[in-house]
Scaffold this motif. Sequence first.
Motif, mmCIF file in Angstrom:
data_model
loop_
_atom_site.group_PDB
_atom_site.id
_atom_site.type_symbol
_atom_site.label_atom_id
_atom_site.label_comp_id
_atom_site.label_asym_id
_atom_site.label_seq_id
_atom_site.Cartn_x
_atom_site.Cartn_y
_atom_site.Cartn_z
ATOM 1 N N GLN A 1 89.771 84.498 81.956
ATOM 2 C CA GLN A 1 91.116 83.964 82.212
ATOM 3 C C GLN A 1 91.510 84.195 83.668
ATOM 4 O OE1 GLN A 1 93.347 82.261 80.567
ATOM 5 N NE2 GLN A 1 93.176 82.575 78.378
ATOM 6 N N GLN A 2 91.189 85.356 84.175
ATOM 7 C CA GLN A 2 91.551 85.689 85.564
ATOM 8 C C GLN A 2 90.938 84.732 86.575
ATOM 9 O OE1 GLN A 2 90.585 89.806 86.378
ATOM 10 N NE2 GLN A 2 92.527 90.566 85.567
ATOM 11 N N VAL A 3 89.714 84.290 86.303
ATOM 12 C CA VAL A 3 89.062 83.376 87.255
ATOM 13 C C VAL A 3 89.366 81.914 86.956
ATOM 14 C CG1 VAL A 3 87.202 85.018 87.734
ATOM 15 C CG2 VAL A 3 86.880 83.274 85.949
ATOM 16 N N GLY A 4 90.194 81.655 85.939
ATOM 17 C CA GLY A 4 90.611 80.282 85.649
ATOM 18 C C GLY A 4 89.637 79.477 84.818
ATOM 19 N N TYR A 5 88.841 80.150 83.986
ATOM 20 C CA TYR A 5 87.807 79.463 83.215
ATOM 21 C C TYR A 5 88.353 78.350 82.306
ATOM 22 C CZ TYR A 5 83.040 79.234 81.314
ATOM 23 O OH TYR A 5 81.770 78.836 80.968
ATOM 24 N N PRO A 6 89.493 78.532 81.606
ATOM 25 C CA PRO A 6 89.962 77.487 80.691
ATOM 26 C C PRO A 6 90.283 76.155 81.372
ATOM 27 C CG PRO A 6 91.014 79.572 80.170
ATOM 28 C CD PRO A 6 90.304 79.764 81.480
ATOM 29 N N GLN A 7 90.553 76.178 82.679
ATOM 30 C CA GLN A 7 90.924 74.931 83.354
ATOM 31 C C GLN A 7 89.762 74.272 84.104
ATOM 32 O OE1 GLN A 7 93.504 75.899 87.069
ATOM 33 N NE2 GLN A 7 93.757 77.641 85.701
ATOM 34 N N LEU A 8 88.547 74.745 83.842
ATOM 35 C CA LEU A 8 87.396 74.190 84.560
ATOM 36 C C LEU A 8 87.199 72.704 84.304
ATOM 37 C CD1 LEU A 8 84.561 76.895 84.368
ATOM 38 C CD2 LEU A 8 86.187 76.437 86.190
ATOM 39 N N THR A 9 87.403 72.248 83.070
ATOM 40 C CA THR A 9 87.152 70.838 82.749
ATOM 41 C C THR A 9 88.419 69.983 82.788
ATOM 42 O OG1 THR A 9 87.278 71.380 80.383
ATOM 43 C CG2 THR A 9 85.093 71.340 81.399
ATOM 44 N N LEU A 10 89.539 70.584 83.159
ATOM 45 C CA LEU A 10 90.759 69.795 83.372
ATOM 46 C C LEU A 10 90.584 68.999 84.659
ATOM 47 C CD1 LEU A 10 93.734 69.348 82.358
ATOM 48 C CD2 LEU A 10 94.404 71.106 84.016
ATOM 49 N N PRO A 11 90.782 67.674 84.629
ATOM 50 C CA PRO A 11 90.552 66.858 85.831
ATOM 51 C C PRO A 11 91.426 67.302 87.006
ATOM 52 C CG PRO A 11 90.744 65.462 83.890
ATOM 53 C CD PRO A 11 91.135 66.852 83.458
ATOM 54 N N LYS A 12 90.924 67.081 88.199
ATOM 55 C CA LYS A 12 91.645 67.483 89.405
ATOM 56 C C LYS A 12 92.995 66.801 89.526
ATOM 57 C CE LYS A 12 87.685 68.924 92.188
ATOM 58 N NZ LYS A 12 86.899 68.713 93.435
ATOM 59 N N GLN A 13 93.099 65.567 89.047
ATOM 60 C CA GLN A 13 94.376 64.851 89.146
ATOM 61 C C GLN A 13 95.471 65.521 88.328
ATOM 62 O OE1 GLN A 13 92.409 61.455 86.926
ATOM 63 N NE2 GLN A 13 94.553 61.035 86.441
ATOM 64 N N LEU B 1 86.738 74.357 76.811
ATOM 65 C CA LEU B 1 86.195 73.470 77.846
ATOM 66 C C LEU B 1 85.858 72.100 77.264
ATOM 67 C CD1 LEU B 1 83.786 75.693 79.999
ATOM 68 C CD2 LEU B 1 86.252 75.406 80.168
ATOM 69 N N GLY B 2 85.209 72.109 76.100
ATOM 70 C CA GLY B 2 84.792 70.853 75.497
ATOM 71 C C GLY B 2 85.953 70.000 75.025
ATOM 72 N N VAL B 3 86.929 70.624 74.372
ATOM 73 C CA VAL B 3 88.082 69.874 73.864
ATOM 74 C C VAL B 3 88.911 69.311 75.014
ATOM 75 C CG1 VAL B 3 90.262 70.066 72.604
ATOM 76 C CG2 VAL B 3 88.192 71.103 71.669
ATOM 77 N N VAL B 4 89.176 70.138 76.013
ATOM 78 C CA VAL B 4 89.956 69.664 77.175
ATOM 79 C C VAL B 4 89.198 68.541 77.887
ATOM 80 C CG1 VAL B 4 90.835 70.309 79.455
ATOM 81 C CG2 VAL B 4 91.211 71.815 77.492
ATOM 82 N N GLY B 5 87.901 68.730 78.086
ATOM 83 C CA GLY B 5 87.108 67.689 78.742
ATOM 84 C C GLY B 5 87.176 66.375 78.002
ATOM 85 N N GLU B 6 87.013 66.421 76.696
ATOM 86 C CA GLU B 6 87.027 65.200 75.884
ATOM 87 C C GLU B 6 88.395 64.521 75.908
ATOM 88 O OE1 GLU B 6 86.484 63.845 71.202
ATOM 89 O OE2 GLU B 6 86.972 65.920 71.730
ATOM 90 N N ILE B 7 89.447 65.306 75.726
ATOM 91 C CA ILE B 7 90.796 64.735 75.658
ATOM 92 C C ILE B 7 91.145 63.973 76.933
ATOM 93 C CG2 ILE B 7 93.253 65.326 75.655
ATOM 94 C CD1 ILE B 7 92.508 67.667 73.779
ATOM 95 N N TYR B 8 90.848 64.575 78.078
ATOM 96 C CA TYR B 8 91.243 63.958 79.343
ATOM 97 C C TYR B 8 90.245 62.906 79.807
ATOM 98 C CZ TYR B 8 95.096 67.210 79.762
ATOM 99 O OH TYR B 8 96.271 67.896 79.534
ATOM 100 N N ASP B 9 88.992 63.096 79.489
ATOM 101 C CA ASP B 9 87.966 62.139 79.889
ATOM 102 C C ASP B 9 88.176 60.795 79.200
ATOM 103 O OD1 ASP B 9 85.617 61.015 80.899
ATOM 104 O OD2 ASP B 9 84.337 61.946 79.396
#
Length: 389
Positions: A47-59, A92-100
């Motif tokens: 969490q400290q290094v921001g792992y949950p937001q890795l697959t959230l798009p930059k936009q 990571l997978g769920v966030v990636g899929e939802i936004y992708d």
Amino acid sequence: MKNLFVKTEQQRFWLDKLEAISNPIKAEAAEVDEQSRFPFEAHRLLQQVGYPQLTLPKQYGGEGLSVYDMVLVQETLASYDENASLSLGWTLGVVGEIYDTKLWTEDLLTAFAEEIKKGATINRAVSEAATGSPTRGGKPGTNAVSIKDGWRINGRKIFTTASPVLDYFLTSAWIEEKQQIGFFLIHKDSIGLSIEENWEMSSMRGTSSHDLVLKDVVVAKDHLVELPNHPSGGKINGWILHIPATYLGIAQAARDYAVYFANHHQPNSLNAPISTLPNVQQLLGDIELKLHQARFVLYGVAEAYDDPARRAILKNEMAVAKHTVTNIAIDIVDKAMRVVGAKSLQLSNPLQRYYRNVRAGLHNPPMDDMTIIKLATAAIEQQKLNDHQ
């Protein structure tokens, strides 16, 4: 050899970030398994290094990692602690899929991105005792009924990985009035939501995949976020590759232990370490070969998915990657144990943990039998089409 698959500065940056916190994550892994508890320290560090937001798009303010990038970091994390990897891999997978694939409305995507940037975690809650794997198409017993203030949901989900730390449960439920399955976004603090801590398994004990219990849980109207118009498991989703990436990470950890052991173990019957023995070299060589095979399949499929032109023609490749990598990973761990011998079965030896945990991959979707049947069906149908051309 894995350096062969590192292609960008961003990938190297995140691999270095993970390496910097690897020691405490590794140190906790054995205790997590022994106590069958969630890897809270690993979760805190990630969490400290921001792992949950890795697959959230930059936009949307995230790191914008692709499927290929995700596979790389997931494999690496799993070589430190497979329970932490599989647990956060679902976010990571769920966030990636939802936004992708823009599964939700733009307003909801924007609002949820703020939650992810704060460290929120999410997983789909789909499995049920009566239906088995959701990819087999069973109708969920969990049901949602429309009420004045939104939806009232009742049911129970099993295999809810990372349940102690999840902030959101993306939960499938049968909607009688619509005669279809919908997915509801449910916050952990919703009245009527509880976790029944009953994860008693010999494998992946630290994922804390307890039951999610929903008793008259009310969610807002707009938290019915998905109404799939395709059968479960019927849509190409490259983000599920976080699963085989975890099992490949276990194989890598087993390989590393076996090579170290072979180079340092010298019985008094030998005048050199066992790494000099032909039979040990045969086993280690087979392990290296299988790691190459698994990686080229996994990273090749991930790269194809990230390419819009090739994604359009993908069919069963995600399932092929999962089947190939998982079964190879099991074989690698087995061979590593043959190198180490009976010591690999000692409870203090990490190989016995890898042996138990790598087999869990057989029971993550898609299942091996479904993959083989789909491949056969595709080949048969293609031949029929050729006959009519």
